[in-house]
Structures are given as C-alpha cells and as structure tokens.
Design an enzyme around this catalytic site. Sequence first.
Site, PDB file in Angstrom:
ATOM      1  N   ASP A 147      -0.010  -1.426  -0.262  1.00  0.00           N
ATOM      2  CA  ASP A 147       1.567  -1.497  -0.349  1.00  0.00           C
ATOM      3  C   ASP A 147       1.513  -2.143  -2.236  1.00  0.00           C
ATOM      4  O   ASP A 147       0.666  -2.616  -2.140  1.00  0.00           O
ATOM      5  CB  ASP A 147       2.049  -1.821   0.115  1.00  0.00           C
ATOM      6  CG  ASP A 147       2.246  -0.643   1.838  1.00  0.00           C
ATOM      7  OD1 ASP A 147       1.921  -0.098   1.476  1.00  0.00           O
ATOM      8  OD2 ASP A 147       2.204  -1.942   2.998  1.00  0.00           O
ATOM      9  N   ASP A 170      -3.983   0.733   4.512  1.00  0.00           N
ATOM     10  CA  ASP A 170      -2.942   0.954   3.470  1.00  0.00           C
ATOM     11  C   ASP A 170      -3.089   0.452   2.315  1.00  0.00           C
ATOM     12  O   ASP A 170      -2.937  -1.030   2.604  1.00  0.00           O
ATOM     13  CB  ASP A 170      -1.520   1.265   3.851  1.00  0.00           C
ATOM     14  CG  ASP A 170      -1.387   2.017   4.982  1.00  0.00           C
ATOM     15  OD1 ASP A 170      -2.330   2.998   4.534  1.00  0.00           O
ATOM     16  OD2 ASP A 170      -1.196   2.037   6.533  1.00  0.00           O
ATOM     17  N   ASP A 185       6.741 -12.369   7.052  1.00  0.00           N
ATOM     18  CA  ASP A 185       7.006 -13.563   8.912  1.00  0.00           C
ATOM     19  C   ASP A 185       6.066 -13.972   8.766  1.00  0.00           C
ATOM     20  O   ASP A 185       6.174 -15.481   8.515  1.00  0.00           O
ATOM     21  CB  ASP A 185       6.485 -11.645   9.839  1.00  0.00           C
ATOM     22  CG  ASP A 185       4.801 -11.138   9.609  1.00  0.00           C
ATOM     23  OD1 ASP A 185       4.696 -11.222   8.678  1.00  0.00           O
ATOM     24  OD2 ASP A 185       5.342  -9.961  10.332  1.00  0.00           O
TER      25      ASP A 185
END
Length: 463
Positions: A74, A72, A166
């Site tokens: 983003d 993907d 994270d």
Amino acid sequence: MIRRIINKVFGRKPRVDGTRAQILPLSAHGIRRDQLDDCALKTCETLAQAGYKGYLVGGAVRDLLLNMTPKDFDVATDATPEEVRRLFRRSRIIGRRFQIVHVMCGRETIEVTTFRANGQKETEEDDEHAAGDKSPAAHKRLTDEHGRLLSDNVFGSMADDAARRDFTINALYYDPAREEVHDYFGGVADCKKRVLRMIGDPDTRYREDPVRMLRAARFAAKLDFHIDPATRKPVAALAPLLANIPRARIFDEALKLLLSGHALRGVHQLRAEGLHHGMLPLLDTILDDPTGERFINAALKSTDERIQSDRPSSPAFLFGTLLWPQVLLRWRALEAAGEKPQPALFAAMDEVLDTQRSQLAIPRRYDGMMKEIWALQPRFEQRGGQRPYRLLEHPRFRAAYDFLLLRAESGEVAAELGEWWTRFQEVGEDERAGMLLADNAPKPRRKRKRKKPGEAAGETQPA
C-alpha cells in the site's frame, strides 16, 4: 549517488523531522528498494516526479522489517485522490465518503490513500452514516454513546496519518527514493522486540473501533508477537462492544484471521483474550468437546499448512469445518428423536446455518458448497456396488474427501474409512473391484428352485 555510497559505508545516525518522526537510514532498518514490488515502486516514483510524497506504508514495511514477504503493498501520499487519478492511466477512485485510488499494473493493484487525520479505515457502516453529505459538519468526529467513531474522514499530514493508525508497527513509512523509514511511535524498535503496542490510550482507541481488539489477537498470532500489557488490559472489559459492530465486518475480520496462515494460534488467542464471543461464539461448544476440539485443531492446522505452502484454501470449506461439530450434534439429536438419517442431516444443516447468521453472518454464497460437503459424508460409508464409483465422479468429491480425512484424524470416524478411500483412488480398476468385494460387496442372491408340475402356488420343494 555519492551520498548514498558514503551513508552505506560509514552509516548514518537517525534524524528527527519537524513532525517528531525518527527517520531511520538503510543501515538502521535494512530494507532495500529492490525488495519492493515493481508496481509499488513505480507508483511511488511517479508521485515523486509529479512533486508529491509517496511512501510505502503499514503492513508491507512491517513485514519487510521482519524478513517476511508482504502480501500487499500500500502507498500513502499527500496527493488528493483526484490528483492521483490524473497521474495513472490505469487507475480508479473507489469509496463514496473517503476516497482511495486503485492503481493497476498488469494483474497487480496498489491501493493509494491520501494522508488522513484522526480517523479510521472506512467501513460500510461509516459510509452509510453520511452518504452524500458534503457539508463541513460531515467531517467532524462523530461518535456513539460507547465512544465508537461513526464518521472521521478528513485529509491531514503524514504525522496525522500515523497517529490515526492502530499499532506502532503499522505506523511506519518507507521512502524508496532515500531508502529511509519514518517512524513516529517506535514501531521499528517494537518489531525488534516483537511486541504489539497500541498508539495512544488503548481504552479510547478500542472504544473508537472495537474491531481493533480482534486485530490485536490476529497480529499477535500471525507475527508471533506478545501483546503489550497496557494494550491488553482493557480488552476483557471492552469485549462486549463487539456486539455493536455489523456482523459483515466481523465476518471479514474472522476471514482474515482464519486465512492468515496462523489460524490455529489465532483461534486459541481469541479464546484466551475472551474475544471469541464477539467473533466465533461457537468455539465454546466446539472446544469444550474433545472430539470437536480435535476436529477443529486438525482443520485449522491443515488450512495453515496449505496457506503457508501457497496452496489455495476455500473459505466455504473452512467455515464448513467450524460449523460441522454443531451440525453433527444436531443430526444425532434428530436421529435419536426418530428422524431418518438423511432427512435428519438436511434439517440439521438448515438449523445450524440459520442460527449462525445472527452470530457471524457467513455469506449465503458459501451455503451450497458447505451443504454439499456435509451431505456427501454419509456416502463414504457406502463402499459396495457402483456407489463408490459414482461418488468419485462428484464435483465436490475432493473437498468432501479432505473433510472425511479430518473426521478420521479427530477420531469421529474410523481411520480405516479414510485409508480405504485413499487407497481406492490410487489403485487400478481390478484392485478396486477386489476392494469392493472384500469390504462391502452385496451378498449373492439365493437361486430359486423351479416348482414341479402340480405344486400349489407358494409351496416350496420338499427337501
């Protein structure tokens, strides 16, 4: 253009912006704009032309650094969701609390997010905590007694956005216009060293969102990275916090791991970290049994091979393999208690599915396919008459046959059974008939002798 050519020829040293990001030129990272998805590139360019920032962010940048093909693309921007929506005709805003924008290009969808500060990706649970609350208090950092974030959705700068991510390898921003990578926490160096390192204090970050422990195991398995010792240290003590996470969210994370193309390593990584109790507690029962362990290893290996070769893999089939050892164990127990085989199998299916719902919350939409695959397994033993032909015509035959081959590979059933069904599909009609006669043909009936006139009913002809 001239400046770009000079930079490529002579190289350019990394620079640092006012927000402490190290800005790496093309020569330092090697990602070219022509490697980007066309839709993602167009999205960034449209944002830039309107005066906003537009960066490729997160996993796509990480994967390109590792010479992997991103799944993907983003985009992160300083434009608000409403501003993004106005720029793209084929777009829509989703989410109630923290909105993101889906930009569509043909069949492709690019997820565009506004830079966030001190938060985490929105979850269904977060969404429910303050649905419709527009007060300033709704934007404060809300935590429970374990330190888990309940609400933390506010807009921020790119530096803020990087800090709330994270791992260092996921806090990378690629500027397609300048072909530069903005690296706030040494993520590029960690990619080169193949190390997974938490941003900030690991204990605090895990308490904010315990699912990060599962993500650490998943990324380590998928990327073949080793987990930084400081990042790993709190996991054993904090693993029980996963019990506070909604089962639906745990299921989503489990599905990502199992369909990552590295499920076999991921499952064993989970068990090594002691995290399987929070995601797949059934692994203890399965992996402690030699036959069950061989079956699950064969199933996960097969799934990984399918995904790595771009073939589809059904979640229902995969979870059906994970639950089969328990179904088989319960089926045998019910038969030993005197239950007939078929009713025992159906009872075992229902019991196992009901039990797992409190552990993993597998959606009920998968029940039908799993049950059909399981229910067809005894029919593979029936190789005489018209039964094999009827089984071949069943809509779930192919999935059930693949399941049978896993059972044969693990030693649960004889390898000959799988070989017989493989050959039965490949040969012509005449050979099929010959296989039926040779393998499992019904015995010919004995002809009754005609009674002679005057014989009593029920008497047989004397020899």
